[in-house]
Scaffold this active site. Structure first.
Site, PDB file in Angstrom:
ATOM      1  N   HIS A   1      -3.721  18.227  13.609  1.00 42.14           N
ATOM      2  CA  HIS A   1      -4.755  17.263  13.246  1.00 42.14           C
ATOM      3  C   HIS A   1      -6.101  17.607  13.886  1.00 42.14           C
ATOM      4  O   HIS A   1      -7.063  16.858  13.732  1.00 42.14           O
ATOM      5  CB  HIS A   1      -4.332  15.853  13.661  1.00 42.14           C
ATOM      6  CG  HIS A   1      -3.234  15.288  12.835  1.00 42.14           C
ATOM      7  ND1 HIS A   1      -2.540  14.140  13.162  1.00 42.14           N
ATOM      8  CD2 HIS A   1      -2.680  15.727  11.666  1.00 42.14           C
ATOM      9  CE1 HIS A   1      -1.616  13.892  12.248  1.00 42.14           C
ATOM     10  NE2 HIS A   1      -1.682  14.841  11.328  1.00 42.14           N
TER      11      HIS A   1
ATOM     12  N   ARG B   1      -1.574  21.498   6.313  1.00 42.95           N
ATOM     13  CA  ARG B   1      -0.567  20.440   6.230  1.00 42.95           C
ATOM     14  C   ARG B   1       0.396  20.629   5.065  1.00 42.95           C
ATOM     15  O   ARG B   1       1.494  20.064   5.060  1.00 42.95           O
ATOM     16  CB  ARG B   1      -1.269  19.074   6.158  1.00 42.95           C
ATOM     17  CG  ARG B   1      -1.769  18.628   7.523  1.00 42.95           C
ATOM     18  CD  ARG B   1      -2.411  17.258   7.487  1.00 42.95           C
ATOM     19  NE  ARG B   1      -3.753  17.292   6.950  1.00 42.95           N
ATOM     20  CZ  ARG B   1      -4.819  17.732   7.619  1.00 42.95           C
ATOM     21  NH1 ARG B   1      -4.683  18.200   8.838  1.00 42.95           N
ATOM     22  NH2 ARG B   1      -6.016  17.706   7.073  1.00 42.95           N
TER      23      ARG B   1
ATOM     24  N   ASN C   1       1.877  12.704  -0.802  1.00 44.68           N
ATOM     25  CA  ASN C   1       1.271  14.001  -1.141  1.00 44.68           C
ATOM     26  C   ASN C   1       0.003  13.881  -1.985  1.00 44.68           C
ATOM     27  O   ASN C   1      -0.629  14.895  -2.289  1.00 44.68           O
ATOM     28  CB  ASN C   1       2.291  14.876  -1.884  1.00 44.68           C
ATOM     29  CG  ASN C   1       3.420  15.320  -0.987  1.00 44.68           C
ATOM     30  OD1 ASN C   1       3.238  15.484   0.224  1.00 44.68           O
ATOM     31  ND2 ASN C   1       4.601  15.502  -1.558  1.00 44.68           N
TER      32      ASN C   1
ATOM     33  N   HIS D   1       4.333  19.419   4.705  1.00 43.00           N
ATOM     34  CA  HIS D   1       4.751  18.567   3.585  1.00 43.00           C
ATOM     35  C   HIS D   1       5.813  19.249   2.725  1.00 43.00           C
ATOM     36  O   HIS D   1       6.636  18.574   2.106  1.00 43.00           O
ATOM     37  CB  HIS D   1       3.538  18.198   2.723  1.00 43.00           C
ATOM     38  CG  HIS D   1       2.706  17.102   3.306  1.00 43.00           C
ATOM     39  ND1 HIS D   1       2.484  15.897   2.671  1.00 43.00           N
ATOM     40  CD2 HIS D   1       2.036  17.021   4.478  1.00 43.00           C
ATOM     41  CE1 HIS D   1       1.723  15.122   3.425  1.00 43.00           C
ATOM     42  NE2 HIS D   1       1.431  15.788   4.525  1.00 43.00           N
TER      43      HIS D   1
END
Length: 322
Positions: free
Chosen positions: A190, A60, A92, A64
């Protein structure tokens, strides 16, 4: 007539010049740091063998980073007394594994000083995480340079909360130049990792502001989540893809279709015809199509607002500008 050595020097100079003027490409480091990708992969093998729970956060990290002012490793920059960086922005704070990039960068600086960017390391780490959790091994374009700006304020509006609806999700992806298909495919990330209860507890205890449970959640699954996540629990971690959260597969899509996704932003994929159709197909299929699509969508995301040529820099340390 040019001597052999003169000709060799000329060809080398032209090659290096062409590389310096290139956009991101496959095999960017082939001639200037041929072992770069092997170094990253070998380090990731060692890291995930010891700390497999880092797989989800490291994957991820690429999203981000790229969704905030482009794929420039700005998320890796440490805050200073004069600058609150992206790293400490609220969305974050749950990201872990920053030390992985320091470790890999140190190895690469020993091998090829000043050549490999932190931005490329972020992309390569994401690819290797997928491969090492039994997902596809897809090619990654390299040649990005590192940004020198990182501001927590830039995160606002670019990294959407897990409570986002399908309209908000589609709008952000389209604004980035990505497709609706990219949205649903990349949501499939995910399939590995965990989440803190606080990211979805509103679905369990206050779905509509009436101290109720989200009716779109499977009742049995909701009860199981409640047994793990008490109200206001900020620390407990829950598997995002129950039963196979350590394996990159299509289990995520099966869970979404059954009403067993953790986040509203996952459940939202059922509220759009295109995204729902993809979820339904993958929930019933072998992973071949998803694996192919995921590699393509990661390439698409990895091209967002990249810095090349003379833009940015190649950081010596991923946590600091030169």
């Amino acid at each position: 007539m040019l001597s052999f050595m003169s000709l060799l020097s000329f060809v080398t100079a032209v090659l290096l010049l062409s590389l310096s003027n290139a956009q991101i490409m496959f095999g960017f480091y082939k001639f200037v740091c041929p072992n770069a990708e092997y170094v990253v992969y070998n380090e990731m093998v060692d890291i995930l063998s010891v700390a497999p729970s880092l797989a989800g956060p490291l994957l991820r990290m690429h999203y981000h980073d790229c969704f905030v002012k482009g794929c420039d490793a700005s998320i890796l920059l440490n805050p200073t007394s004069n600058n609150v960086t992206e790293k400490v922005a609220a969305p974050n704070l749950s990201i872990r594994g920053y030390g992985v990039f320091d470790r890999i960068k140190e190895k690469l600086e020993e091998t090829c000083p000043g050549i490999v960017s932190c931005a490329d390391i972020v992309a390569l780490v994401a690819r290797d995480v997928v491969a090492l959790t039994h997902g596809p091994f897809y090619p990654v374009e390299t040649g990005r340079r590192d940004g020198t700006r990182s501001d927590a304020q830039d995160v606002i509006g670019n990294l959407l909360p897990s409570t986002s609806n399908i309209t908000a999700l589609k709008n952000v992806f389209l604004q980035k130049g990505l497709s609706i298909k990219d949205l649903v495919v990349l949501s499939g990330a995910h399939t590995i990792g965990t989440s803190h209860c606080s990211s979805f507890s509103s679905r369990l205890y206050n779905a509509t502001g009436q101290s109720d449970t989200d009716l779109t959640l499977d009742k049995t699954y909701a009860q199981k989540l409640k047994s793990k996540c008490k109200p206001n629990d900020q620390n407990t971690l829950v598997e995002m893809d129950p039963g196979s959260f350590k394996t990159f597969d299509v289990g995520y899509f099966k869970q979404v279709l059954k009403g067993r996704s953790l986040f509203l932003s996952d459940e939202a994929l059922l509220h759009d015809r295109e995204t729902r159709t993809y979820v339904e197909r993958q929930a019933m299929a072998s992973p071949a199509e998803f694996f192919k699509d995921f590699g393509i969508s990661m390439l698409n995301m990895g091209r967002l607002e990249v810095l090349t040529n003379e833009q940015g820099e190649i950081r010596k340390n991923c946590g600091f500008v030169n």
